[in-house]
Scaffold this motif. Structure first.
Motif, PDB file in Angstrom:
ATOM      1  N   LEU A   1      26.755 110.984   0.985  1.00  0.00           N
ATOM      2  CA  LEU A   1      27.224 109.719   0.420  1.00  0.00           C
ATOM      3  C   LEU A   1      26.078 108.739   0.210  1.00  0.00           C
ATOM      4  O   LEU A   1      26.037 108.019  -0.789  1.00  0.00           O
ATOM      5  CB  LEU A   1      28.289 109.094   1.323  1.00  0.00           C
TER       6      LEU A   1
ATOM      7  N   LYS B   1      23.876 105.558  -7.866  1.00  0.00           N
ATOM      8  CA  LYS B   1      24.763 104.405  -8.054  1.00  0.00           C
ATOM      9  C   LYS B   1      25.749 104.640  -9.190  1.00  0.00           C
ATOM     10  O   LYS B   1      26.910 104.269  -9.105  1.00  0.00           O
ATOM     11  CB  LYS B   1      23.946 103.145  -8.325  1.00  0.00           C
TER      12      LYS B   1
ATOM     13  N   LYS C   1      28.716 106.684  -7.963  1.00  0.00           N
ATOM     14  CA  LYS C   1      29.653 105.935  -7.121  1.00  0.00           C
ATOM     15  C   LYS C   1      30.497 104.972  -7.949  1.00  0.00           C
ATOM     16  O   LYS C   1      31.665 104.758  -7.662  1.00  0.00           O
ATOM     17  CB  LYS C   1      28.895 105.142  -6.050  1.00  0.00           C
ATOM     18  N   LYS C   2      29.892 104.362  -8.958  1.00  0.00           N
ATOM     19  CA  LYS C   2      30.601 103.408  -9.818  1.00  0.00           C
ATOM     20  C   LYS C   2      30.299 103.789 -11.262  1.00  0.00           C
ATOM     21  O   LYS C   2      29.299 103.359 -11.832  1.00  0.00           O
ATOM     22  CB  LYS C   2      30.152 101.985  -9.519  1.00  0.00           C
TER      23      LYS C   2
END
Length: 185
Positions: A50, A55, A58-59
């Protein structure tokens, strides 16, 4: 070190040593200890995974001109890891473009006991995803394998050159068919 500090340290060490128990190899306690350690290692590995995620994974980005989908996979072969990650991202992309969801629920009540079932079905059938491009790619080594992260971008609203080309070709083909039909008579 003064005498009081030394005596305090010795007492603490002997007290901690008294709390430790020896576990007999092969016993249920030994198995439980090994299982606990295995779960802790797995949790640490997941935490590392994780922490290492890009980035953009994750988004996932959003836009009025494109649909984005991310995918990840592992393999000992870097190219295969990338291919599997791209396939997973394409599935997500197809689902976002034209996924259909249906759900059925059944419930039976007898003598204050309720028995229920729920079935959810996600259908992604024949979705055109031509024209996507690989916007981001990242490779990491994880537990002796390569983990690939990919981000696909699918232009929409007239910005997809591949779909525009296919539509133009189809229109030309239809026009030729109409002309050929008209000339037959």
């Amino acid at each position: 070190m003064n005498k009081t500090t030394l005596i305090s340290m010795l007492l603490a060490t002997s007290m901690l040593g008294g709390c430790m128990t020896t576990v007999t190899p092969g016993s249920p306690e030994a198995y439980m200890q090994m299982e606990k350690e295995r779960k802790e290692r797995a949790a640490d590995q997941l935490e590392d995974t994780l922490d290492d995620m890009p980035k953009w994974y994750k988004k996932v980005p959003t836009s009025n001109h494109a649909v984005y989908a991310a995918g990840t996979s592992t393999s000992t072969d870097p190219q295969y890891a990338i291919e599997k990650a791209v396939l997973r991202a394409k599935i997500t992309l197809a689902d976002r473009l034209k996924g259909q969801l249906s759900q059925k629920m059944k419930s039976v009540m007898a003598e204050n006991d309720e028995i229920g079932t729920s079935v959810t079905k996600n259908v992604i059938d024949g979705v055109e995803v031509s024209g996507y491009r690989l916007k981001e790619k990242e490779l990491l080594v994880e537990n002796g394998e390569v983990r690939a992260y990919v981000l696909l971008e699918f232009p929409i609203g007239g910005f997809n050159d591949v779909l525009k080309y296919k539509a133009d070709q189809e229109a030309k083909l239809n026009k030729q068919k109409i002309i050929a039909e008209a000339l037959k008579d």
